[in-house]
Scaffold this active site. Structure first.
Site, PDB file in Angstrom:
ATOM      1  N   HIS A 178       0.807  -1.214   0.000  1.00 22.47           N
ATOM      2  CA  HIS A 178       0.000   0.000   0.000  1.00 22.47           C
ATOM      3  C   HIS A 178       0.844   1.270   0.000  1.00 22.47           C
ATOM      4  O   HIS A 178       0.324   2.368  -0.232  1.00 22.47           O
ATOM      5  CB  HIS A 178      -0.985  -0.002   1.183  1.00 22.47           C
ATOM      6  CG  HIS A 178      -0.361   0.208   2.526  1.00 22.47           C
ATOM      7  ND1 HIS A 178      -0.052  -0.832   3.375  1.00 22.47           N
ATOM      8  CD2 HIS A 178       0.012   1.335   3.185  1.00 22.47           C
ATOM      9  CE1 HIS A 178       0.453  -0.364   4.494  1.00 22.47           C
ATOM     10  NE2 HIS A 178       0.518   0.951   4.395  1.00 22.47           N
TER      11      HIS A 178
ATOM     12  N   ASP B 219       0.131  -7.678   1.096  1.00 22.28           N
ATOM     13  CA  ASP B 219       0.493  -6.279   1.355  1.00 22.28           C
ATOM     14  C   ASP B 219       2.016  -6.110   1.420  1.00 22.28           C
ATOM     15  O   ASP B 219       2.543  -5.446   2.313  1.00 22.28           O
ATOM     16  CB  ASP B 219      -0.156  -5.757   2.644  1.00 22.28           C
ATOM     17  CG  ASP B 219      -0.063  -4.233   2.758  1.00 22.28           C
ATOM     18  OD1 ASP B 219       0.136  -3.577   1.721  1.00 22.28           O
ATOM     19  OD2 ASP B 219      -0.162  -3.711   3.895  1.00 22.28           O
TER      20      ASP B 219
ATOM     21  N   SER C 213       4.728   2.369   7.913  1.00 20.86           N
ATOM     22  CA  SER C 213       4.401   1.195   7.101  1.00 20.86           C
ATOM     23  C   SER C 213       5.593   0.743   6.271  1.00 20.86           C
ATOM     24  O   SER C 213       6.236   1.541   5.585  1.00 20.86           O
ATOM     25  CB  SER C 213       3.234   1.514   6.166  1.00 20.86           C
ATOM     26  OG  SER C 213       2.067   1.787   6.906  1.00 20.86           O
TER      27      SER C 213
END
Length: 469
Positions: free
Chosen positions: A201, A231, A314
């Site tokens: 993402h 992901d 992230s």
């Protein structure tokens, strides 16, 4: 009794210069000749016919004679004085009124003395203060507060500072620009060839990717491959020497309570280090789903941590006490969207993809640009609200819910079966079953507990493989 006037010897400047005795004006009487005897009238006032005091003059005459006798130097000085020197003439019409008083001495008044003293004090105080400041700044004896001496800057390898010092050179910040938006994320170096692992993402729909190292050096990167189901994504930088790959640990060794360190760029604050513990393992987490068709949903059998993780973290590493990567920070749990007091940042619930899963996916992405997913070949009823994961009656487009010849069919799974456990671990829903299966590799054997017609059965299945997205 007659008055007697004691006359002091006349000053020198009273002496008449030679040749001026007759230089008088009209109306000035001539001096009377000196006499030794003076009569005193019966009244005792001692005045002669000229109205002058005889007694005083009688007393003055011998005094002048004595003065002349006793001070020959003065007479000689008067005689030797230059002819042009002007002296005082008591018989002159306009006597010279000039007196030599020496240097003009002007005394200070009290207010002047006070003003001078005040000004001097102010000037001295200013100079003294300035000199004092310079002395304090320059003198080796200036005031210094107690302070600890410089100590050894080294830290224990298993301390947070030691872990950070080891890992920071291998952590990077990613700045991504897409067609409609831009964002920031984190990644870490996998090998000397420049491969970097991050979240899908972070780089999804990226048109331009910039990688910034802990030294501040920035280079562009290219996308190698990505997988939305896990992901995870891999990018690569070229022409960079001295890369410091991070060591990969084993997520199977992680236990609840183990200390961990997270490194990332929350809100674009690069090289941010936070610490915490492993709060839980095997936590089923789903993320994504913005597309609405489920193709972008990721299923993670996550490590839960209370190490603060925020947007920008992230893709960053979650490290154990030996600075080995045990997880990839991917998601946080915030307050409910309907909660008016919702907190957008970390509330102590962070989730990381186990490194064992990340390692396998990264290897496949580097090798082929795609990742494979383990499957059992069944379609689940996602609307089932009971305990466990129920196999649907029908599949998509009217196809069978159990793929013919697939791993599930070979294991004996039938439509309507409810799978309650995977390798003895309870499953509470369809998402959780997918997560448990994807935590393994294609070809791994699993033991499924199935509830059919009110009875539990144990079935063995060997996972198949499907191409990821």
């Amino acid at each position: 009794m007659a008055d007697r006037q004691q006359t002091e010897p006349a000053p020198q400047w009273w002496s008449r210069p030679e040749g001026t005795a007759d230089s008088r004006h009209d109306g000035v009487p001539a001096p009377r000749p000196e006499t030794d005897d003076a009569e005193v009238d019966g009244d005792g006032d001692g005045k002669d016919e000229g109205g002058r005091n005889g007694a005083a003059e009688q007393a003055a005459a011998p005094a002048q004679e004595t003065l002349a006798q006793e001070t020959p130097a003065q007479e000689t000085l008067a005689q030797e004085a230059p002819a042009h020197e002007v002296r005082y003439d008591p018989w002159g019409e306009q006597p010279l009124q000039v007196v030599d008083r020496g240097r003009d001495r002007r005394g200070f008044r009290l207010w002047q003395v006070a003003a001078l003293a005040a000004g001097t004090a102010l000037l001295a105080g200013g100079i003294g203060g300035y000199v004092g400041v310079l002395a304090e700044r320059q003198s080796s004896t200036r005031l210094e507060l107690p302070q600890a001496a410089v100590a050894d800057k080294g830290r224990a390898p298993d301390s947070v500072a030691g872990i950070a010092a080891t890992a920071l050179p291998g952590v990077v910040t990613l700045h991504v620009r897409g067609a409609k938006s831009s964002g920031t994320g984190t990644g870490f170096v996998l090998d000397p060839q420049g491969h970097i692992l991050t979240n899908n993402h972070v780089v999804a729909d990226a048109k331009e990717i910039a990688v910034t190292f802990s030294t501040g050096e920035s280079v562009t990167a290219e996308l190698v491959g990505r997988d939305s189901g896990y992901d995870l994504a891999v990018v690569k930088v070229s022409g960079v020497r001295g890369l410091r790959p991070l060591s990969l640990g084993n997520s199977e060794n992680v236990k609840v309570g183990d200390p961990v360190v997270a490194i990332g760029a929350p809100f674009d604050l690069s090289n941010t280090v936070t610490a915490g513990i492993i709060s839980a393992t095997g936590r089923p987490v789903t993320a994504g789903g913005d597309k609405g068709d489920g193709s972008d949903i990721s299923y993670v059998d996550a490590l839960q941590t209370d190490a603060p993780i925020n947007p920008g973290n992230s893709g960053g590493p979650l490290l154990d006490a030996r600075a080995h990567v045990v997880g990839i920070n991917s998601a946080i749990r915030g307050a409910d969207k309907d909660d008016p007091d919702r907190q957008g940042g970390s509330i102590g619930l962070g989730f990381a993809i186990p490194i064992n899963q990340g390692k396998r996916v990264a290897e496949e992405l580097i090798a082929t640009g795609h990742a494979t997913h383990p499957v059992i070949g069944v379609t689940l009823d996602m609307d089932y609200t009971g305990d466990g994961a129920r196999v649907g009656d029908k599949g998509e487009d009217g196809k069978p819910s159990v793929t013919a010849g697939g791993p599930g069919a070979r294991a004996g799974i039938k439509p309507g079966d409810v799978i309650t456990k995977v390798d003895g671990q309870r499953v509470r829903g369809g998402d959780e079953l997918i997560i448990k299966i994807r935590a393994h590799r294609p070809g791994d054997p699993l033991t499924l507990t199935v509830l059919r017609d009110g009875r539990e059965r144990t079935l063995g299945v060997v996972l198949g493989s499907a191409n990821g997205s």
